[in-house]
Design a protein around this motif. Structure first.
Motif, PDB file in Angstrom:
ATOM      1  N   ILE A  95      38.249  34.642  39.960  1.00 31.50           N
ATOM      2  CA  ILE A  95      38.918  35.918  39.714  1.00 31.50           C
ATOM      3  C   ILE A  95      38.250  37.027  40.529  1.00 31.50           C
ATOM      4  O   ILE A  95      38.903  37.972  40.980  1.00 31.50           O
ATOM      5  CB  ILE A  95      38.907  36.264  38.211  1.00 31.50           C
ATOM      6  N   VAL A  96      36.935  36.915  40.767  1.00 37.22           N
ATOM      7  CA  VAL A  96      36.249  37.882  41.619  1.00 37.22           C
ATOM      8  C   VAL A  96      36.704  37.724  43.067  1.00 37.22           C
ATOM      9  O   VAL A  96      36.901  38.705  43.784  1.00 37.22           O
ATOM     10  CB  VAL A  96      34.727  37.709  41.502  1.00 37.22           C
ATOM     11  N   ALA A  97      36.898  36.477  43.507  1.00 36.50           N
ATOM     12  CA  ALA A  97      37.375  36.237  44.873  1.00 36.50           C
ATOM     13  C   ALA A  97      38.773  36.807  45.075  1.00 36.50           C
ATOM     14  O   ALA A  97      39.098  37.291  46.166  1.00 36.50           O
ATOM     15  CB  ALA A  97      37.359  34.740  45.175  1.00 36.50           C
ATOM     16  N   CYS A  98      39.600  36.749  44.038  1.00 36.20           N
ATOM     17  CA  CYS A  98      40.940  37.344  44.147  1.00 36.20           C
ATOM     18  C   CYS A  98      40.855  38.846  44.394  1.00 36.20           C
ATOM     19  O   CYS A  98      41.675  39.417  45.112  1.00 36.20           O
ATOM     20  CB  CYS A  98      41.743  37.059  42.881  1.00 36.20           C
ATOM     21  N   GLY A  99      39.869  39.510  43.798  1.00 39.39           N
ATOM     22  CA  GLY A  99      39.718  40.932  44.003  1.00 39.39           C
ATOM     23  C   GLY A  99      39.153  41.300  45.354  1.00 39.39           C
ATOM     24  O   GLY A  99      39.107  42.487  45.704  1.00 39.39           O
ATOM     25  N   CYS A 100      38.725  40.309  46.138  1.00 38.01           N
ATOM     26  CA  CYS A 100      38.156  40.574  47.462  1.00 38.01           C
ATOM     27  C   CYS A 100      39.159  40.385  48.584  1.00 38.01           C
ATOM     28  O   CYS A 100      38.803  40.565  49.757  1.00 38.01           O
ATOM     29  CB  CYS A 100      36.948  39.657  47.701  1.00 38.01           C
ATOM     30  N   THR A 109      43.674  42.713  40.096  1.00 42.46           N
ATOM     31  CA  THR A 109      42.611  41.993  39.403  1.00 42.46           C
ATOM     32  C   THR A 109      41.942  42.873  38.364  1.00 42.46           C
ATOM     33  O   THR A 109      41.672  42.439  37.236  1.00 42.46           O
ATOM     34  CB  THR A 109      41.573  41.483  40.416  1.00 42.46           C
ATOM     35  N   THR A 110      41.668  44.120  38.731  1.00 40.92           N
ATOM     36  CA  THR A 110      41.045  45.040  37.783  1.00 40.92           C
ATOM     37  C   THR A 110      41.928  45.260  36.562  1.00 40.92           C
ATOM     38  O   THR A 110      41.450  45.275  35.417  1.00 40.92           O
ATOM     39  CB  THR A 110      40.760  46.380  38.473  1.00 40.92           C
ATOM     40  N   GLU A 111      43.216  45.416  36.778  1.00 43.74           N
ATOM     41  CA  GLU A 111      44.151  45.610  35.665  1.00 43.74           C
ATOM     42  C   GLU A 111      44.200  44.379  34.769  1.00 43.74           C
ATOM     43  O   GLU A 111      44.202  44.495  33.530  1.00 43.74           O
ATOM     44  CB  GLU A 111      45.547  45.918  36.208  1.00 43.74           C
ATOM     45  N   ALA A 112      44.216  43.190  35.357  1.00 51.87           N
ATOM     46  CA  ALA A 112      44.261  41.968  34.560  1.00 51.87           C
ATOM     47  C   ALA A 112      42.989  41.774  33.746  1.00 51.87           C
ATOM     48  O   ALA A 112      43.036  41.363  32.585  1.00 51.87           O
ATOM     49  CB  ALA A 112      44.490  40.762  35.472  1.00 51.87           C
ATOM     50  N   VAL A 113      41.839  42.099  34.330  1.00 50.01           N
ATOM     51  CA  VAL A 113      40.572  41.956  33.614  1.00 50.01           C
ATOM     52  C   VAL A 113      40.480  42.952  32.471  1.00 50.01           C
ATOM     53  O   VAL A 113      39.998  42.621  31.370  1.00 50.01           O
ATOM     54  CB  VAL A 113      39.396  42.125  34.598  1.00 50.01           C
ATOM     55  N   GLU A 114      40.941  44.180  32.680  1.00 52.74           N
ATOM     56  CA  GLU A 114      40.900  45.188  31.617  1.00 52.74           C
ATOM     57  C   GLU A 114      41.801  44.784  30.449  1.00 52.74           C
ATOM     58  O   GLU A 114      41.431  44.943  29.283  1.00 52.74           O
ATOM     59  CB  GLU A 114      41.338  46.545  32.172  1.00 52.74           C
ATOM     60  N   LYS A 115      42.974  44.256  30.736  1.00 50.75           N
ATOM     61  CA  LYS A 115      43.869  43.820  29.662  1.00 50.75           C
ATOM     62  C   LYS A 115      43.286  42.632  28.911  1.00 50.75           C
ATOM     63  O   LYS A 115      43.407  42.538  27.689  1.00 50.75           O
ATOM     64  CB  LYS A 115      45.236  43.452  30.244  1.00 50.75           C
ATOM     65  N   ALA A 116      42.647  41.718  29.630  1.00 51.93           N
ATOM     66  CA  ALA A 116      42.067  40.545  28.977  1.00 51.93           C
ATOM     67  C   ALA A 116      40.880  40.917  28.099  1.00 51.93           C
ATOM     68  O   ALA A 116      40.615  40.241  27.097  1.00 51.93           O
ATOM     69  CB  ALA A 116      41.637  39.531  30.030  1.00 51.93           C
ATOM     70  N   THR A 125      32.441  39.903  34.385  1.00 48.11           N
ATOM     71  CA  THR A 125      33.201  39.769  35.629  1.00 48.11           C
ATOM     72  C   THR A 125      32.635  40.674  36.701  1.00 48.11           C
ATOM     73  O   THR A 125      32.192  40.207  37.747  1.00 48.11           O
ATOM     74  CB  THR A 125      34.685  40.116  35.398  1.00 48.11           C
ATOM     75  N   PHE A 126      32.663  41.978  36.460  1.00 47.52           N
ATOM     76  CA  PHE A 126      32.178  42.965  37.413  1.00 47.52           C
ATOM     77  C   PHE A 126      30.936  43.656  36.843  1.00 47.52           C
ATOM     78  O   PHE A 126      30.641  43.527  35.649  1.00 47.52           O
ATOM     79  CB  PHE A 126      33.264  43.993  37.716  1.00 47.52           C
ATOM     80  N   PRO A 127      30.173  44.402  37.666  1.00 56.56           N
ATOM     81  CA  PRO A 127      28.993  45.105  37.140  1.00 56.56           C
ATOM     82  C   PRO A 127      29.302  46.036  35.972  1.00 56.56           C
ATOM     83  O   PRO A 127      28.445  46.245  35.111  1.00 56.56           O
ATOM     84  CB  PRO A 127      28.491  45.883  38.366  1.00 56.56           C
ATOM     85  N   SER A 128      30.509  46.598  35.931  1.00 52.37           N
ATOM     86  CA  SER A 128      30.856  47.476  34.810  1.00 52.37           C
ATOM     87  C   SER A 128      30.892  46.727  33.485  1.00 52.37           C
ATOM     88  O   SER A 128      30.773  47.351  32.418  1.00 52.37           O
ATOM     89  CB  SER A 128      32.209  48.133  35.074  1.00 52.37           C
ATOM     90  N   SER A 129      31.047  45.397  33.512  1.00 49.00           N
ATOM     91  CA  SER A 129      31.076  44.615  32.274  1.00 49.00           C
ATOM     92  C   SER A 129      29.730  44.626  31.566  1.00 49.00           C
ATOM     93  O   SER A 129      29.668  44.350  30.364  1.00 49.00           O
ATOM     94  CB  SER A 129      31.485  43.171  32.569  1.00 49.00           C
ATOM     95  N   PHE A 169      22.463  35.662  37.689  1.00 43.41           N
ATOM     96  CA  PHE A 169      21.691  36.899  37.637  1.00 43.41           C
ATOM     97  C   PHE A 169      22.568  38.072  37.211  1.00 43.41           C
ATOM     98  O   PHE A 169      23.698  38.240  37.691  1.00 43.41           O
ATOM     99  CB  PHE A 169      21.082  37.190  39.013  1.00 43.41           C
ATOM    100  N   LEU A 170      22.038  38.887  36.297  1.00 40.72           N
ATOM    101  CA  LEU A 170      22.751  40.067  35.811  1.00 40.72           C
ATOM    102  C   LEU A 170      22.001  41.360  36.122  1.00 40.72           C
ATOM    103  O   LEU A 170      22.542  42.259  36.764  1.00 40.72           O
ATOM    104  CB  LEU A 170      22.987  39.958  34.298  1.00 40.72           C
ATOM    105  N   LEU A 171      20.755  41.465  35.660  1.00 40.63           N
ATOM    106  CA  LEU A 171      19.981  42.698  35.819  1.00 40.63           C
ATOM    107  C   LEU A 171      18.519  42.355  36.094  1.00 40.63           C
ATOM    108  O   LEU A 171      18.057  41.244  35.815  1.00 40.63           O
ATOM    109  CB  LEU A 171      20.069  43.568  34.562  1.00 40.63           C
ATOM    110  N   ALA A 172      17.814  43.344  36.615  1.00 40.03           N
ATOM    111  CA  ALA A 172      16.375  43.227  36.849  1.00 40.03           C
ATOM    112  C   ALA A 172      15.701  44.523  36.433  1.00 40.03           C
ATOM    113  O   ALA A 172      16.313  45.597  36.469  1.00 40.03           O
ATOM    114  CB  ALA A 172      16.071  42.915  38.314  1.00 40.03           C
TER     115      ALA A 172
END
Length: 396
Positions: A95-100, A109-116, A125-129, A169-172
């Motif tokens: 799904i990330v590749a679709c957004g690229c 992709t952003t709209e579909a992820v927000e609805k899900a 999915t994205f850093p905002s998650s 990896f998520l955060l450091a």
């Protein structure tokens, strides 16, 4: 003239079959089942007929034009099916590749992820998650790796039950000494942990004794939030680095460890006060409730108060015990479980003191587990767990 036209036709047809590398690598069966090859054949026919433009006025140009000109209805259905078929990493990279692919695919992709996220919160999915509430029904399992030599901590999303697998990896975070105080700079980039980095997401700051901590976010947690006015809450010492890098932070939480002056037996006692973000579904419910009660809509998130779950004394083992359900294997004073005494995301604002919202424990010399759930986000849970590192003589 006819030879030149046929040459151009063959050249355009050849370019129409050129697909981006990201799509080739992450192409899923869902896309093939929906398209059935009709999209590519339709684009080839349009190029052969000399029409380089779709009905919606999008001009097909370059290698990404064949995918950018897809019908919005078909594109939306493809993205929704790919998103629904992937629950966690590493499959979620599709799904990330679709957004690229291009801007239209990224918006879809952003709209579909927000609805899900309304139906099933907690998907990374994205850093905002990382600053959105975790799952509601079951905790999200993560691992924290510690590098003592560099005073650095890494947060990973657990992909398997094994504690040896690193995961995604998520955060450091890196520990700094600022005078008599300690700061943890939290970043999205494991190699760039400076306050002026574009990957900077927040920081954790302690007091002189290391018993009180403030959690700062680089972005406003809600509309109308005011940045911290204190000097310690500033992101950098200078007033401004660049227009793209704000110099202020926003207070989003506080963690306090209670003193143990009598040196009574027992683990550390801690209390957390957090401004937890509401999910989109909870925000809609609150808006409807405010309309019925004829109250102005509340823009600030609710305050959630957490405390550590009291352990029980095991007579046979002669130690304090908590049930971590196999997620903690090494006894340590750093281990804890947090439950909510006040939770604004629940009806009535009363927390469930039996449901563990965050648990942290040791499984190796430098490996720890971190499991969190709604209303906490990954960023807040990671910041709380960082407070457990370090010696607290007045609290033990």
């Amino acid at each position: 003239m006819s030879l030149r036209r046929s040459y151009l036709s063959r050249r355009i047809i050849h370019r129409s079959f050129t697909v981006s590398k990201s799509y080739k690598e992450f192409k899923s069966p869902e896309i093939e089942s929906i398209c059935g090859g009709n999209v590519q054949r339709r684009e080839e026919n349009e190029y052969e007929s000399g029409s380089g433009q779709q009905d919606d006025g999008v001009v097909l140009s370059g290698e990404s034009g064949s995918w950018a000109g897809m019908l919005p209805e078909l594109l939306g259905e493809i993205i929704q099916r790919v998103e629904a078929s992937e629950d966690k990493w590493p499959q979620r990279q599709n799904i990330v590749a679709c957004g690229c692919v291009c801007k239209r695919w990224r918006d879809a992709t952003t709209e579909a992820v927000e609805k899900a996220s309304l139906r099933q919160p907690g998907k990374i999915t994205f850093p905002s998650s990382l600053k959105k509430p975790g799952p509601r029904d079951s905790p999200l399992q993560c691992l924290i790796k510690r590098d003592k030599k560099n005073a650095t901590f890494y947060l990973y999303l657990a992909l398997t039950p094994s504690f040896m697998d690193k995961g995604k990896f998520l955060l450091a975070a890196r520990k700094y000494r600022n005078g008599a105080r300690t700061e943890y700079i939290i970043s999205l980039d494991a190699d760039d942990l400076s306050p002026g980095s574009k990957a900077y997401v927040g920081k954790l700051r302690s007091d002189f004794l290391g018993t009180n901590f403030m959690i700062y976010d680089s972005q406003p947690p809600h509309s109308g939030a005011k940045p911290s006015s204190s000097r310690s809450g500033r992101r950098v010492a200078s007033k401004q680095i660049s227009p793209q890098v704000p110099s202020s932070n926003f207070e989003v939480g506080q963690v306090s460890y209670k003193f143990n002056l009598l040196k009574s037996r027992g683990p550390r006692r801690m209390v957390c006060s957090l401004s937890c973000p509401f999910s989109d579904e909870q925000s809609a419910d609150r808006y409807q409730h405010d309309l019925k009660m004829k109250k102005p809509e509340s823009s600030a998130p609710g305050c959630t108060i957490l405390k550590n779950k009291a352990p029980r004394w095991h007579e046979h083992l002669e130690c304090w015990c908590l049930n971590f359900h196999g997620r903690v294997t090494v006894a340590s004073v750093k281990n804890f479980q947090l439950v909510a005494t006040v939770d604004q995301s629940q009806p009535g604002g009363k927390g469930d003191e039996e449901t563990v919202l965050l648990q942290f424990g040791k499984v190796g010399d430098d490996t720890f587990t971190m499991d969190y759930r709604q209303p906490l986000s990954a960023f807040q849970a990671f910041a709380i767990c960082l407070t457990s590192f370090g010696t607290k003589l007045a609290c033990e």
